[in-house]
Design a protein around this motif. Structure first.
Motif, PDB file in Angstrom:
ATOM      1  N   THR A  82       0.825  -1.211   0.000  1.00  0.00           N
ATOM      2  CA  THR A  82       0.000   0.000   0.000  1.00  0.00           C
ATOM      3  C   THR A  82       0.858   1.260   0.000  1.00  0.00           C
ATOM      4  N   GLY A  86      -0.348   2.348  -3.458  1.00  0.00           N
ATOM      5  CA  GLY A  86      -1.656   2.929  -3.158  1.00  0.00           C
ATOM      6  C   GLY A  86      -1.511   4.157  -2.289  1.00  0.00           C
ATOM      7  N   GLY A  88      -3.331   6.874  -0.113  1.00  0.00           N
ATOM      8  CA  GLY A  88      -4.606   7.208   0.515  1.00  0.00           C
ATOM      9  C   GLY A  88      -5.542   6.031   0.583  1.00  0.00           C
ATOM     10  N   GLN A  89      -6.740   6.286   1.037  1.00  0.00           N
ATOM     11  CA  GLN A  89      -7.723   5.231   1.209  1.00  0.00           C
ATOM     12  C   GLN A  89      -8.607   5.140  -0.037  1.00  0.00           C
ATOM     13  N   ASN A  90      -7.991   4.697  -1.128  1.00  0.00           N
ATOM     14  CA  ASN A  90      -8.703   4.520  -2.389  1.00  0.00           C
ATOM     15  C   ASN A  90      -9.127   3.060  -2.541  1.00  0.00           C
ATOM     16  N   ALA A  91      -9.648   2.709  -3.690  1.00  0.00           N
ATOM     17  CA  ALA A  91     -10.123   1.343  -3.924  1.00  0.00           C
ATOM     18  C   ALA A  91      -9.001   0.328  -3.767  1.00  0.00           C
ATOM     19  N   TRP A  94      -8.361  -0.415  -0.067  1.00  0.00           N
ATOM     20  CA  TRP A  94      -9.380  -1.273   0.535  1.00  0.00           C
ATOM     21  C   TRP A  94      -9.272  -2.706   0.036  1.00  0.00           C
TER      22      TRP A  94
END
Length: 117
Positions: A82, A86, A88-91, A94
């Motif tokens: 992550t 990735g 931030g809290q994007n798809a 998650w």
């Protein structure tokens, strides 16, 4: 089924209710005490569950040591992925949380299989 239920409850408590910001922040730094503490608490709780269920000592030690190592590396690996891919809290984030939780639950299925299959 009782063992699987207890392991899942333990996981919820130590991954979501009792996990401190210190543990959460530092799980992605290999060898950091925060990540070791987090996985160690999981291992201790698993040991207590296995003691209550009268698991033979050698089996208990092997399972707890294995869970500690596997749990630590699942969390560390998820943090590495992550952080690198990735933001931030994007798809994607998650999906990685879901994969992390799936791998932990499969670890508990493996523990049950080791003891009862």
């Amino acid at each position: 089924m009782l063992l699987l239920l207890l392991l899942q409850l333990k996981h919820f408590l130590f991954d979501f209710v009792l996990q401190t910001p210190y543990q959460l922040k530092n799980k992605g730094t290999y060898g950091h005490p925060g990540g070791i503490l987090h996985s160690g608490l999981h291992a201790v709780a698993t040991a207590l569950i296995l003691l209550v269920l009268a698991t033979p000592a050698a089996t208990l030690v092997a399972i707890v040591a294995g869970e500690f190592v596997v749990h630590y590396h699942i969390d560390w690996g998820k943090e590495q992925i992550t952080r690198r891919f990735g933001a931030g809290q994007n798809a994607f984030f998650w999906r990685m949380i879901g994969l992390d939780q799936l791998l932990h639950q499969l670890t508990y299925v493996a523990i049950v299989a080791i003891l009862y299959v």
